[in-house]
Structure formats: structure tokens, C-alpha cells
Design a protein around this motif. Structure first.
Motif, mmCIF file in Angstrom:
data_model
loop_
_atom_site.group_PDB
_atom_site.id
_atom_site.type_symbol
_atom_site.label_atom_id
_atom_site.label_comp_id
_atom_site.label_asym_id
_atom_site.label_seq_id
_atom_site.Cartn_x
_atom_site.Cartn_y
_atom_site.Cartn_z
ATOM 1 N N LEU A 63 46.556 99.534 152.884
ATOM 2 C CA LEU A 63 45.529 98.608 153.351
ATOM 3 C C LEU A 63 45.559 97.298 152.567
ATOM 4 C CD1 LEU A 63 43.209 98.331 155.369
ATOM 5 C CD2 LEU A 63 41.689 99.136 153.584
ATOM 6 N N VAL A 64 45.646 97.378 151.248
ATOM 7 C CA VAL A 64 45.644 96.167 150.422
ATOM 8 C C VAL A 64 46.906 95.354 150.661
ATOM 9 C CG1 VAL A 64 45.733 95.344 148.041
ATOM 10 C CG2 VAL A 64 44.074 97.069 148.691
ATOM 11 N N SER A 65 48.055 96.011 150.736
ATOM 12 C CA SER A 65 49.291 95.256 150.961
ATOM 13 C C SER A 65 49.317 94.658 152.359
ATOM 14 C CB SER A 65 50.504 96.151 150.731
ATOM 15 O OG SER A 65 50.480 97.236 151.615
ATOM 16 N N GLY A 66 48.819 95.358 153.355
ATOM 17 C CA GLY A 66 48.781 94.804 154.711
ATOM 18 C C GLY A 66 47.861 93.608 154.813
ATOM 19 N N ILE A 67 46.711 93.677 154.164
ATOM 20 C CA ILE A 67 45.796 92.539 154.180
ATOM 21 C C ILE A 67 46.407 91.352 153.450
ATOM 22 C CG2 ILE A 67 43.581 91.706 153.292
ATOM 23 C CD1 ILE A 67 42.422 94.444 153.985
ATOM 24 N N ILE A 116 48.928 93.228 161.512
ATOM 25 C CA ILE A 116 47.631 93.912 161.599
ATOM 26 C C ILE A 116 47.790 95.290 162.220
ATOM 27 C CG2 ILE A 116 45.365 93.811 162.703
ATOM 28 C CD1 ILE A 116 45.479 90.769 162.291
ATOM 29 N N ALA A 117 48.616 95.393 163.258
ATOM 30 C CA ALA A 117 48.840 96.697 163.890
ATOM 31 C C ALA A 117 49.537 97.661 162.934
ATOM 32 C CB ALA A 117 49.658 96.513 165.159
ATOM 33 N N LEU A 118 50.554 97.189 162.218
ATOM 34 C CA LEU A 118 51.255 98.047 161.256
ATOM 35 C C LEU A 118 50.337 98.452 160.105
ATOM 36 C CD1 LEU A 118 54.822 96.491 161.113
ATOM 37 C CD2 LEU A 118 54.137 98.692 162.054
ATOM 38 N N THR A 119 49.468 97.534 159.685
ATOM 39 C CA THR A 119 48.527 97.879 158.619
ATOM 40 C C THR A 119 47.591 98.985 159.069
ATOM 41 O OG1 THR A 119 48.611 95.650 157.742
ATOM 42 C CG2 THR A 119 46.708 96.976 157.130
ATOM 43 N N PHE A 120 47.109 98.915 160.294
ATOM 44 C CA PHE A 120 46.240 99.964 160.806
ATOM 45 C C PHE A 120 46.965 101.300 160.860
ATOM 46 C CE2 PHE A 120 44.567 102.457 164.373
ATOM 47 C CZ PHE A 120 43.274 102.635 163.925
ATOM 48 N N ILE A 121 48.198 101.287 161.340
ATOM 49 C CA ILE A 121 48.953 102.536 161.448
ATOM 50 C C ILE A 121 49.269 103.103 160.068
ATOM 51 C CG2 ILE A 121 51.177 103.507 162.161
ATOM 52 C CD1 ILE A 121 51.043 101.572 164.571
ATOM 53 N N LEU A 122 49.747 102.258 159.160
ATOM 54 C CA LEU A 122 50.137 102.743 157.837
ATOM 55 C C LEU A 122 48.950 103.118 156.962
ATOM 56 C CD1 LEU A 122 53.071 100.338 156.949
ATOM 57 C CD2 LEU A 122 53.201 102.737 157.617
ATOM 58 N N ALA A 123 47.801 102.458 157.177
ATOM 59 C CA ALA A 123 46.664 102.701 156.291
ATOM 60 C C ALA A 123 45.727 103.779 156.808
ATOM 61 C CB ALA A 123 45.880 101.408 156.081
ATOM 62 N N PHE A 124 45.700 104.031 158.115
ATOM 63 C CA PHE A 124 44.730 104.984 158.634
ATOM 64 C C PHE A 124 45.363 106.134 159.411
ATOM 65 C CE2 PHE A 124 42.328 100.966 158.312
ATOM 66 C CZ PHE A 124 41.411 101.381 157.389
ATOM 67 N N SER A 155 56.956 84.066 167.027
ATOM 68 C CA SER A 155 55.936 83.127 166.584
ATOM 69 C C SER A 155 55.087 83.750 165.463
ATOM 70 C CB SER A 155 55.034 82.733 167.758
ATOM 71 O OG SER A 155 54.223 83.817 168.125
ATOM 72 N N ILE A 156 54.372 82.882 164.778
ATOM 73 C CA ILE A 156 53.554 83.345 163.652
ATOM 74 C C ILE A 156 52.378 84.173 164.145
ATOM 75 C CG2 ILE A 156 52.092 82.547 161.768
ATOM 76 C CD1 ILE A 156 54.077 80.347 161.278
ATOM 77 N N ALA A 157 51.832 83.826 165.305
ATOM 78 C CA ALA A 157 50.722 84.614 165.849
ATOM 79 C C ALA A 157 51.179 86.028 166.191
ATOM 80 C CB ALA A 157 50.157 83.930 167.091
ATOM 81 N N THR A 158 52.394 86.147 166.715
ATOM 82 C CA THR A 158 52.935 87.472 167.011
ATOM 83 C C THR A 158 53.171 88.255 165.722
ATOM 84 O OG1 THR A 158 54.017 86.516 168.944
ATOM 85 C CG2 THR A 158 54.776 88.687 168.230
ATOM 86 N N MET A 159 53.671 87.570 164.696
ATOM 87 C CA MET A 159 53.884 88.243 163.408
ATOM 88 C C MET A 159 52.562 88.716 162.821
ATOM 89 S SD MET A 159 56.885 85.833 161.740
ATOM 90 C CE MET A 159 56.316 86.184 160.120
ATOM 91 N N LEU A 160 51.528 87.902 162.971
ATOM 92 C CA LEU A 160 50.216 88.278 162.448
ATOM 93 C C LEU A 160 49.661 89.492 163.185
ATOM 94 C CD1 LEU A 160 48.034 87.485 160.436
ATOM 95 C CD2 LEU A 160 47.069 86.004 162.159
ATOM 96 N N ALA A 173 48.982 89.806 155.743
ATOM 97 C CA ALA A 173 48.314 89.100 156.837
ATOM 98 C C ALA A 173 47.714 87.775 156.352
ATOM 99 C CB ALA A 173 47.235 89.981 157.444
ATOM 100 N N LEU A 174 47.161 87.750 155.149
ATOM 101 C CA LEU A 174 46.616 86.497 154.618
ATOM 102 C C LEU A 174 47.720 85.489 154.335
ATOM 103 C CD1 LEU A 174 43.804 87.725 152.205
ATOM 104 C CD2 LEU A 174 43.542 86.419 154.305
ATOM 105 N N ILE A 175 48.859 85.966 153.837
ATOM 106 C CA ILE A 175 49.976 85.058 153.575
ATOM 107 C C ILE A 175 50.468 84.451 154.878
ATOM 108 C CG2 ILE A 175 52.382 84.981 152.824
ATOM 109 C CD1 ILE A 175 51.598 87.061 150.678
#
Length: 148
Positions: free
Chosen positions: A47-51, A11-19, A2-7, A54-56
């Protein structure tokens, strides 16, 4: 999936990859100037690519219809959300700019005061003008929030 799961996954991957990964890279090795630049560059890119991803995903048409919203209500929500983002950016970036200006003007003022103490008042004015930049950004964000 589902899209909620993808979102949530994005967000989790963005946190891991960015921080997490840049922090581990920086702290596990010897910290040098080159390592700092690579860590900061990777942090900003991830961070920018993950955000952006997530917005898309969040503004995909299926998300609006799955939530039971009509197209007009979804566009109103988008405009309201972008208004909040604009208000946050105006405050945040003006405060970052004010911090840079204060650091430069205050260090120059301290150097000038150490040579001649009679110019304390004039140097204090320049530091105060630099702090005023953040107030202008705050006023702009209040005017944006007043339109919402």
C-alpha cells in the motif's frame, strides 16, 4: 502509454497487491499468528509503495503541463493537496492513538472497578482523557483546513 493510463494502472495494481493478494493468502491457508504478521507486513508494504509511485506519477511535470496548468498553479495545487493529506493524517493518527489508549485504560478501569466499585468516577476520568486525544487531532485538522 499516457501518464493518466499509467496512474490508473498503478492504482489498480496497488489495490490488487495490497488487498486482494494478502487477503487470499490469509484466508486460503490456516490462519495463524505468523500468517497474520506476514499478511499485515505485505499489506502495509504494498500500500505504501503503491501510493508513493502514484504520487510520483501524479506530480510529474508532464501531468501539470498536459492539464494546461502553469508551474505556479501546479505548486499551489501541490501545497493544497499536501495540506489535505496533513489534515487527514492528523485526524486519522490521533484517532488510532486514542483507540489504543482507550483500549488500555478501559480494560484496566474495568479490572479495577470489579475489585472496588467506589473508584468508578476516577477510572472514568482516565478513559475520558484518552478519548480527548482524538479531539486534539480534529482541532489540528480544522486549523490546517482553515489555512487552505
Amino acid at each position: 502509454m499516457s501518464i493518466a493510463t499509467m496512474l490508473k494502472l498503478t492504482i489498480a495494481l496497488t489495490f490488487i497487491l495490497a488487498f486482494v493478494l494478502p487477503g487470499a493468502y490469509y484466508f486460503l491457508g490456516h490462519a495463524g499468528r505468523e500468517r497474520y504478521k506476514k499478511t499485515l507486513a505485505w499489506n502495509v508494504f504494498a500500500l505504501v509503495s503503491g501510493i508513493a509511485i502514484a504520487l510520483i506519477i501524479a506530480y510529474h511535470p508532464e501531468v501539470a503541463f498536459a492539464a494546461g496548468q502553469e508551474a505556479g498553479a501546479a505548486s499551489d495545487g501541490l501545497a493544497r493537496g499536501l495540506g489535505f493529506i496533513g489534515a487527514a493524517l492528523s485526524t486519522g493518527l490521533s484517532c488510532v492513538g486514542a483507540g489504543i489508549a482507550v483500549s488500555n485504560s478501559a480494560s484496566a478501569a474495568l479490572g479495577a472497578i470489579s475489585e472496588d466499585a467506589s473508584i468508578f468516577g476516577r477510572s472514568l476520568i482516565f478513559v475520558g482523557l484518552a478519548e480527548g486525544i482524538s479531539l486534539f487531532g480534529l482541532i489540528v485538522s480544522f486549523s490546517i483546513l482553515g489555512q487552505l
